[in-house]
Design a protein around this motif. Structure first.
Motif, PDB file in Angstrom:
ATOM      1  N   TYR A 178       0.814  -1.210   0.000  1.00  0.00           N
ATOM      2  CA  TYR A 178       0.000   0.000   0.000  1.00  0.00           C
ATOM      3  C   TYR A 178       0.853   1.268   0.000  1.00  0.00           C
ATOM      4  N   GLU A 182      -3.737   5.726   0.453  1.00  0.00           N
ATOM      5  CA  GLU A 182      -4.874   4.922  -0.035  1.00  0.00           C
ATOM      6  C   GLU A 182      -5.784   4.520   1.124  1.00  0.00           C
ATOM      7  N   ASN A 187      -9.780   5.021   1.989  1.00  0.00           N
ATOM      8  CA  ASN A 187     -10.616   3.925   2.509  1.00  0.00           C
ATOM      9  C   ASN A 187     -11.256   4.239   3.857  1.00  0.00           C
TER      10      ASN A 187
END
Ligand code: ARG
Length: 308
Positions: A178, A182, A187
């Motif tokens: 990751y 992100e 998220n």
């Protein structure tokens, strides 16, 4: 300062012969679990792609319905709200129609919904040891841990068709590590995802009554700090957006030097926060359609549109 130690280079697994027998979804499922373990690699996440049988003129290839191999369920409530991840609400409902029952928490791992060509899909629960997760805490705010935030350790995209060498690989999941934004700046914070900024801002003692206090921006930054810190503490590969964008610029320069163009998706390259503080802000990405490439599967449920 912690040095970024990453294993570079994409590794591939040849799964073209797996589950070839009609109706053999469980062999596909086993091979998908066998993808997750080496990709995780004890926390030193690997770039790994597994290619299953491509479509042939008389038979399409297999697929999974999940957009990623590891994802949290989203349960639509009668009042329209969602418990868990709203992004997966359609898939969760589809899994429930197949008979799956989740626990109903915010972080229930979805089963894999595996479909052989011209067969009914079947669902399989992932074994917990194939699903590493990270609990989110903050380096300076002890209260942060009480929010109970977590995320899965790495993404494995599984709803994209790989078009390569004249073939269409309908199941070709690929894993990577990751970038902290992100998780922290999308998220867990998007209003149509986990929407955690109000809780973080309240913990920070910010005035959330007025946009002008920039409480969202300040909460977003601290949430992203917390994500990076927690993955580092847990010994799980993750990059920050400054490192990732510098790496992209180096890649782009190498491509140009070799006489190639470097098509990219602006929204995937420019981070969700601090875009202007990274070297990619000025980039212009023209839409192109080149091969080899990935393209999303059509969503398998009637509402239409690909899940993303
Ligand atoms: N943004 C997606 C997610 O949050 C993952 C996309 C791929 N990301 C990556 N670092 N390779 O799950």
């Amino acid at each position: 300062m912690r040095r970024q130690v990453l294993l570079a280079g994409l590794e591939t697994r040849d799964c073209r012969a797996t589950g070839a027998a009609e109706g053999d979804e469980s062999a596909l499922f086993e091979a998908l679990v066998d993808h997750l373990r080496p990709a995780w690699n004890g926390g030193r996440v690997r770039l790994l792609l597994s290619a299953f049988a491509p479509s042939t003129p008389d038979r399409p290839g297999p697929r999974v319905w999940n957009s990623q191999l590891i994802r949290y369920a989203g349960y639509r409530q009668p009042d329209g709200s969602v418990v868990g991840d709203p992004e997966t609400a359609d898939l969760t409902a589809a899994a429930q129609r197949l008979g799956w029952r989740g626990r109903g928490t915010d972080y229930d791992v979805l089963p894999l919904v595996v479909q052989q060509p011209e067969c009914e899909p079947r669902y399989f629960d992932l074994p917990p040891d194939a699903v590493p997760e990270v609990q989110i805490s903050h380096p300076d705010h002890p209260w942060f841990e009480q929010l109970g935030l977590r995320w899965h350790a790495f993404p494995t995209i599984s709803n994209q068709i790989l078009e390569l060498g004249g073939l269409r690989y309908t199941l070709a999941p690929f894993s990577a590590w990751y970038t902290c934004t992100e998780i922290g700046a999308r998220n867990l914070s998007d209003t149509n995802r986990y929407d955690k900024l109000p809780e973080v801002a309240r913990g920070m003692g910010l005035d959330t009554g007025r946009d002008r206090t920039l409480w969202r921006d300040r909460a977003l930054l601290e949430l992203t700090v917390a994500v990076l810190h927690s993955y580092d503490q847990a010994g799980v590969s993750i990059v920050d957006h400054h490192f990732a964008t510098k790496q992209f610029v180096r890649h782009e320069e190498r491509e140009y030097k070799s006489g190639r163009s470097c098509p990219a998706d602006w929204s995937a390259i420019v981070p969700a926060t601090s875009g202007s503080a990274t070297p990619v802000w000025q980039r212009r990405c023209e839409p192109t359609r080149e091969l080899p490439n990935f393209s999303p599967h059509q969503a398998p449920w009637p509402t239409g549109g690909a899940e993303g």
